[in-house]
Scaffold this active site. Structure first.
Site, PDB file in Angstrom:
ATOM      1  N   CYS A 113       0.883  -1.399  -0.039  1.00  9.00           N
ATOM      2  CA  CYS A 113       0.060   0.095   0.145  1.00  9.00           C
ATOM      3  C   CYS A 113       0.883   1.373   0.100  1.00  9.00           C
ATOM      4  CB  CYS A 113      -0.882  -0.029   1.095  1.00  9.00           C
ATOM      5  SG  CYS A 113      -1.893  -1.388   1.280  1.00  9.00           S
ATOM      6  N   HIS A 259      -4.102   6.592   1.513  1.00  8.22           N
ATOM      7  CA  HIS A 259      -4.214   5.433   0.817  1.00  8.22           C
ATOM      8  C   HIS A 259      -5.907   4.894   1.351  1.00  8.22           C
ATOM      9  CE1 HIS A 259      -4.295   1.256  -0.161  1.00  8.22           C
ATOM     10  NE2 HIS A 259      -4.297   0.941   1.191  1.00  8.22           N
ATOM     11  N   ASN A 289      -9.899  -0.954  -2.479  1.00 11.46           N
ATOM     12  CA  ASN A 289      -8.489  -0.835  -2.133  1.00 11.46           C
ATOM     13  C   ASN A 289      -7.803  -1.180  -3.591  1.00 11.46           C
ATOM     14  OD1 ASN A 289      -5.951  -0.860  -1.131  1.00 11.46           O
ATOM     15  ND2 ASN A 289      -6.464  -1.744   0.649  1.00 11.46           N
TER      16      ASN A 289
HETATM   17  O1  UT7 Z   1      -4.717  -1.808   2.404  1.00 11.00           O
HETATM   18  C1  UT7 Z   1      -4.250  -2.631   3.481  1.00 11.00           C
HETATM   19  C2  UT7 Z   1      -4.495  -2.260   4.631  1.00 11.00           C
HETATM   20  N1  UT7 Z   1      -5.974  -3.122   5.010  1.00 11.00           N
HETATM   21  C3  UT7 Z   1      -6.617  -2.296   5.825  1.00 11.00           C
HETATM   22  O2  UT7 Z   1      -6.302  -1.103   6.280  1.00 11.00           O
HETATM   23  C4  UT7 Z   1      -7.935  -2.981   6.253  1.00 11.00           C
HETATM   24  C5  UT7 Z   1      -8.060  -2.612   7.651  1.00 11.00           C
HETATM   25  N2  UT7 Z   1      -9.240  -3.503   8.363  1.00 11.00           N
HETATM   26  C6  UT7 Z   1     -10.321  -3.048   8.016  1.00 11.00           C
HETATM   27  O3  UT7 Z   1     -10.639  -2.294   7.314  1.00 11.00           O
HETATM   28  C7  UT7 Z   1     -11.499  -3.882   8.763  1.00 11.00           C
HETATM   29  O4  UT7 Z   1     -11.069  -4.527   9.759  1.00 11.00           O
HETATM   30  C8  UT7 Z   1     -12.399  -4.882   7.790  1.00 11.00           C
HETATM   31  C9  UT7 Z   1     -13.317  -4.111   6.886  1.00 11.00           C
HETATM   32  C10 UT7 Z   1     -11.616  -5.739   7.229  1.00 11.00           C
HETATM   33  C11 UT7 Z   1     -13.492  -5.620   8.961  1.00 11.00           C
HETATM   34  O5  UT7 Z   1     -14.154  -4.887   9.562  1.00 11.00           O
HETATM   35  P1  UT7 Z   1     -14.253  -4.921  11.171  1.00 11.00           P
HETATM   36  O6  UT7 Z   1     -15.430  -3.976  11.605  1.00 11.00           O
HETATM   37  O7  UT7 Z   1     -13.025  -4.840  11.726  1.00 11.00           O
HETATM   38  O8  UT7 Z   1     -15.042  -6.274  11.329  1.00 11.00           O
HETATM   39  P2  UT7 Z   1     -14.376  -7.955  11.931  1.00 11.00           P
HETATM   40  O9  UT7 Z   1     -13.276  -8.330  11.287  1.00 11.00           O
HETATM   41  O10 UT7 Z   1     -14.391  -7.467  13.495  1.00 11.00           O
HETATM   42  O11 UT7 Z   1     -15.755  -8.562  11.652  1.00 11.00           O
HETATM   43  C12 UT7 Z   1     -16.989  -8.583  12.313  1.00 11.00           C
HETATM   44  C13 UT7 Z   1     -17.701  -9.622  11.887  1.00 11.00           C
HETATM   45  C14 UT7 Z   1     -17.265 -11.048  11.952  1.00 11.00           C
HETATM   46  O12 UT7 Z   1     -18.313 -11.704  12.446  1.00 11.00           O
HETATM   47  P3  UT7 Z   1     -18.413 -12.102  13.848  1.00 11.00           P
HETATM   48  O13 UT7 Z   1     -17.199 -12.854  14.336  1.00 11.00           O
HETATM   49  O14 UT7 Z   1     -18.806 -10.904  14.828  1.00 11.00           O
HETATM   50  O15 UT7 Z   1     -19.816 -12.947  13.647  1.00 11.00           O
HETATM   51  C15 UT7 Z   1     -16.754 -11.239  10.640  1.00 11.00           C
HETATM   52  O16 UT7 Z   1     -16.860 -12.520  10.476  1.00 11.00           O
HETATM   53  O17 UT7 Z   1     -18.191  -9.404  10.435  1.00 11.00           O
HETATM   54  C16 UT7 Z   1     -17.893 -10.833   9.776  1.00 11.00           C
HETATM   55  N3  UT7 Z   1     -17.453 -10.390   8.464  1.00 11.00           N
HETATM   56  C17 UT7 Z   1     -18.263 -10.240   7.370  1.00 11.00           C
HETATM   57  N4  UT7 Z   1     -19.539 -10.450   7.179  1.00 11.00           N
HETATM   58  C18 UT7 Z   1     -20.139  -9.792   5.982  1.00 11.00           C
HETATM   59  C19 UT7 Z   1     -16.268 -10.279   8.143  1.00 11.00           C
HETATM   60  N5  UT7 Z   1     -16.127 -10.068   6.394  1.00 11.00           N
HETATM   61  C20 UT7 Z   1     -17.339  -9.999   6.160  1.00 11.00           C
HETATM   62  C21 UT7 Z   1     -18.140  -9.767   5.034  1.00 11.00           C
HETATM   63  N6  UT7 Z   1     -19.267  -9.706   4.754  1.00 11.00           N
HETATM   64  N7  UT7 Z   1     -17.470  -9.532   3.932  1.00 11.00           N
END
Ligand code: UT7
Length: 332
Positions: A113, A259, A289
């Site tokens: 990134c 980014h 992204n």
């Molecule tokens: O460019 C590289 C750098 N990358 C980044 O900066 C990404 C940084 N991270 C993020 O943007 C966020 O952490 C995400 C968007 C990837 C995830 O958001 P979050 O609010 O941190 O969600 P989470 O990982 O804590 O997941 C919450 C819930 C989980 O379910 P449970 O365990 O609460 O039942 C996940 O399994 O959302 C679920 N989940 C999804 N649900 C629907 C994870 N991905 C998805 C999805 N659709 N695509």
């Protein structure tokens, strides 16, 4: 000492649009979840047979036109990508072939990134030292052929899109204070496995095994929470570093280009630092992204849309896999 300026910007996005609704047909996700958690509405994917070389070629020609230059004027190519067209040689070599400029150096960078800002920084040093005069710096990514289109990979797959964008960096002829004021580069390999792709790996005999295929370890894996938290912290630090180095304040900066990883990250950093959201340019909604392409893509679009004017102070910042993070301050 020479000073570097950006002479032209260009970008290319493949025409095929993939919406959140399209992805929801392939895995357990929803438009609502993706929009709320990331801000992304759609992204673009390449068609079969199109790679970074082809997209970068188009972006380069847009930048050349913008700068009023010919390809023969370019004396160095720096290309950042985490998704090279082939394992080797570097994609910059294939692009150089397609552009028809044999002989000039063609360098690949692997800083994910932050790849574009690393490239900009290296170009800046080459210009300052007098080694090269017109450097093509590209960020390009084809994610779509390396994502898992199933519920197992949904946390990563919904985030990424394809695209290429570039800047031509040249020598400033005037003493008007314009140009790249400073760049700031960082990495911390202790977090390399928080966002990575494990296979194929030369540590494995052979590099790709049936186990890798079954376990899906050739798909990117991310500890989303850890990346999110570190991103907010490091964005703030590295922006602050650029401001302090140049003895300017947030109010002096006309535009912040982050980014494009997650709109919530941009909002969180802006809230912490007191940056008005109107001073940011975001296009993650349309493209997802695009990793190394994300900053030059935002820069190029912002410029096209008249969001950057002569004399403006523009701050670029990035965070991502490695972990790596970086910033640059540019007087336009
Ligand atoms: O460019 C590289 C750098 N990358 C980044 O900066 C990404 C940084 N991270 C993020 O943007 C966020 O952490 C995400 C968007 C990837 C995830 O958001 P979050 O609010 O941190 O969600 P989470 O990982 O804590 O997941 C919450 C819930 C989980 O379910 P449970 O365990 O609460 O039942 C996940 O399994 O959302 C679920 N989940 C999804 N649900 C629907 C994870 N991905 C998805 C999805 N659709 N695509």
């Amino acid at each position: 000492m020479n000073k570097s300026i950006i002479l032209g910007l260009g970008h290319y996005i493949p025409p095929k649009v993939v919406t959140n609704h399209d992805l929801a047909k392939l895995m357990d996700t929803s438009d609502e979840w993706i929009r709320q958690r990331t801000g992304i509405v759609e992204r673009h994917y390449v068609e079969n047979g199109v790679g970074n070389t082809e997209m970068s070629y188009e972006a380069t020609h847009m930048a050349l036109k913008e700068a009023g230059l010919r390809i023969q004027d370019i004396d160095c190519i720096i290309l950042a990508t985490l998704s090279p067209d082939y394992t080797f040689p570097g994609t910059a070599c294939f692009l150089q072939e397609k552009l028809g400029v044999p002989g000039i150096p063609a360098i690949d960078l692997r800083q994910q990134c932050t790849g574009f800002i690393y490239g900009l920084s290296i170009a800046d040093q080459f210009i300052k030292s007098g080694m090269y005069q017109k450097i093509l710096v590209i960020g390009t990514e084809v994610h779509s052929t390396g994502l898992e289109f199933a519920t197992r990979g949904r946390d990563v797959t919904v985030l990424f899109g394809d695209g290429a964008a570039c800047a031509i960096v040249g020598v400033s002829k005037k003493e008007d204070g314009k140009g790249i004021l400073s760049t700031h580069l960082h990495a911390d390999g202790r977090y390399a496995r928080e966002l990575w792709t494990e296979a194929p790996s030369c540590k494995s005999h052979p590099r790709m095994t049936q186990k890798h295929l079954d376990e899906g370890s050739w798909y990117p894996k991310m500890n989303g929470r850890a990346v999110f938290v570190s991103a907010v912290k490091k964005f703030e630090e590295v922006i602050q570093e650029a401001l302090e180095k140049n003895e300017v304040k947030i109010s002096d900066v006309s535009l912040f280009i982050f980014h494009q990883a997650n709109l919530r990250i941009v909002q969180a950093v802006c809230e912490k630092m007191g940056i008005p959201l109107e001073k940011t340019f975001n296009n993650i909604q349309k493209y997802g992204n695009t990793t190394a392409a994300s900053i030059p893509l935002a820069l190029s679009e912002a410029w096209q849309e008249g969001k950057i004017k002569k004399g403006d102070l523009v701050c670029l910042s990035a965070f991502g896999s490695g972990f790596t993070w970086a910033s640059a301050l540019i007087r336009w």
